[in-house]
Design a protein around this motif. Structure first.
Motif, PDB file in Angstrom:
ATOM      1  N   TRP A 149     -25.088   4.015  -5.620  1.00  7.64           N
ATOM      2  CA  TRP A 149     -26.148   3.016  -5.533  1.00  7.64           C
ATOM      3  C   TRP A 149     -25.602   1.751  -4.871  1.00  7.64           C
ATOM      4  O   TRP A 149     -24.546   1.221  -5.274  1.00  7.64           O
ATOM      5  CB  TRP A 149     -26.660   2.665  -6.920  1.00  7.64           C
ATOM      6  CG  TRP A 149     -27.540   3.715  -7.531  1.00  7.64           C
ATOM      7  CD1 TRP A 149     -27.654   5.017  -7.146  1.00  7.64           C
ATOM      8  CD2 TRP A 149     -28.422   3.534  -8.639  1.00  7.64           C
ATOM      9  NE1 TRP A 149     -28.553   5.674  -7.942  1.00  7.64           N
ATOM     10  CE2 TRP A 149     -29.044   4.802  -8.864  1.00  7.64           C
ATOM     11  CE3 TRP A 149     -28.751   2.463  -9.447  1.00  7.64           C
ATOM     12  CZ2 TRP A 149     -29.977   4.981  -9.879  1.00  7.64           C
ATOM     13  CZ3 TRP A 149     -29.674   2.640 -10.458  1.00  7.64           C
ATOM     14  CH2 TRP A 149     -30.285   3.885 -10.672  1.00  7.64           C
ATOM     15  N   LEU A 180     -31.389   1.225  -5.056  1.00  9.01           N
ATOM     16  CA  LEU A 180     -31.293   1.965  -6.313  1.00  9.01           C
ATOM     17  C   LEU A 180     -31.285   3.478  -6.107  1.00  9.01           C
ATOM     18  O   LEU A 180     -31.957   4.221  -6.804  1.00  9.01           O
ATOM     19  CB  LEU A 180     -32.453   1.569  -7.239  1.00  9.01           C
ATOM     20  CG  LEU A 180     -32.515   0.097  -7.644  1.00  9.01           C
ATOM     21  CD1 LEU A 180     -33.667  -0.149  -8.601  1.00  9.01           C
ATOM     22  CD2 LEU A 180     -31.196  -0.370  -8.257  1.00  9.01           C
ATOM     23  N   GLY A 181     -30.531   3.938  -5.140  1.00 11.51           N
ATOM     24  CA  GLY A 181     -30.291   5.373  -5.016  1.00 11.51           C
ATOM     25  C   GLY A 181     -31.285   6.163  -4.219  1.00 11.51           C
ATOM     26  O   GLY A 181     -31.353   7.385  -4.367  1.00 11.51           O
TER      27      GLY A 181
END
Length: 304
Positions: free
Chosen positions: A173, A243-244
């Motif tokens: 992330w 956030l990924g």
């Protein structure tokens, strides 16, 4: 027909507008609970929208009715166009091209420009002050916000939202490797939405409703809906980049709600800043922090 349905119904169009109303309710309900109030029922944003759309539009004396009606329409059209390039609900964007990240960010800024013009075209003193504050605040947060969203692009080596989200899905992330950029992006989104402590342009205890003081009915409804749409798109952008990525739509939805939870807590905790304090915050700290994160990222990518 499939592409037209994707634009008008899901994931864009109708689904985007309904999600915007849902996120607005969540924001208002949580803020109310944090302030020991009950807050609105789940259908209140929709009820407010329908009520405003049904009301008569009143034009201030001396203003151009065409321009007065056109500004909220342009703002809503611009922000919904930005949604075409954003992975809403964790799904593949409806449209994509190299550099669409920059286009999407600046389409989101059209709302602030239209809101400012909405106040500047009238003779109302409150609206004029609000319009000037919107422009002043826009030139304060826009550069740090853009720099913060371009940091993941620098790490991924691409200016295309889809490719950056794919890179974020396959790596750690970016929140962990670029924490300063993440914080600047979230605070910048609050500035773009004029949420406390950046609500000087519409300070109700000072200038009534700021640049939208003279708006009622359909115009006010479209402006409010545009702001709710920007909230959804902004949260989706930050979640996709920091956030990924968008590997799991359900998890992506949870990430956006978590971000909204953090934003709501922040707007509840902090009191409104004066417009000069807002400018000082962004240019003394926001820009420097974003540039510092850029320098760290560039040094990390430099060959040894």
């Amino acid at each position: 027909m499939t592409e037209l349905s994707a634009l008008l119904i899901f994931p864009g169009g109708l689904a985007l507008l309904l999600t915007a109303l849902l996120y607005e309710w969540f924001n208002r309900k949580l803020a109310a609970r944090l302030q020991n109030r009950v807050g609105p029922r789940w259908y209140q944003p929709l009820a407010d929208l329908v009520k405003l759309l049904a009301k008569e539009e009143i034009y201030p004396q001396g203003v151009s009715p065409t321009l007065f009606d056109l500004l909220p329409v342009v703002s809503l059209a611009a922000v919904t166009t930005a949604a075409v390039y954003v992975p809403l609900f964790g799904l593949t964007p409806a449209g994509s091209f190299p550099g669409d990240l920059i286009v999407a960010v600046y389409l989101l800024s059209v709302l602030s420009l239209c809101t400012s013009l909405a106040g500047l075209i009238t003779d109302d003193h409150y609206a004029l002050v609000g319009g000037l504050r919107v422009l002043t605040q826009l030139f304060s947060y826009e550069a740090p916000f853009l720099l913060a969203l371009l940091l993941p692009a620098l790490a991924a080596g691409s200016w295309q939202i889809g490719e950056i989200a794919a890179y974020a899905s396959e790596h750690t992330w970016l929140l962990l490797t670029q924490p300063i950029g993440f914080v600047v992006a979230v605070i910048g989104l609050m500035g773009k939405l004029e949420l406390p402590p950046f609500d000087a342009p519409e300070a109700h205890t000072e200038i009534v409703a700021g640049s939208l003081t003279e708006y009622s009915g359909r115009g006010l409804a479209l402006f409010r809906l545009s702001r709710a749409v920007v909230l959804v798109i902004g949260l989706a952008l930050i979640a996709a980049l920091y956030l990924g990525g968008t590997a799991n739509p359900l998890l992506f939805f949870a990430k956006t709600l978590l971000l909204l939870f953090a934003v709501t807590i922040a707007q509840t905790l902090f009191a409104r800043l004066r417009i000069d304090q807002t400018i000082g915050l962004w240019w003394r700290y926001g820009v420097l922090l974003a540039l510092g994160q850029w320098l760290i990222t560039l040094l990390g990518k430099a060959p040894l």
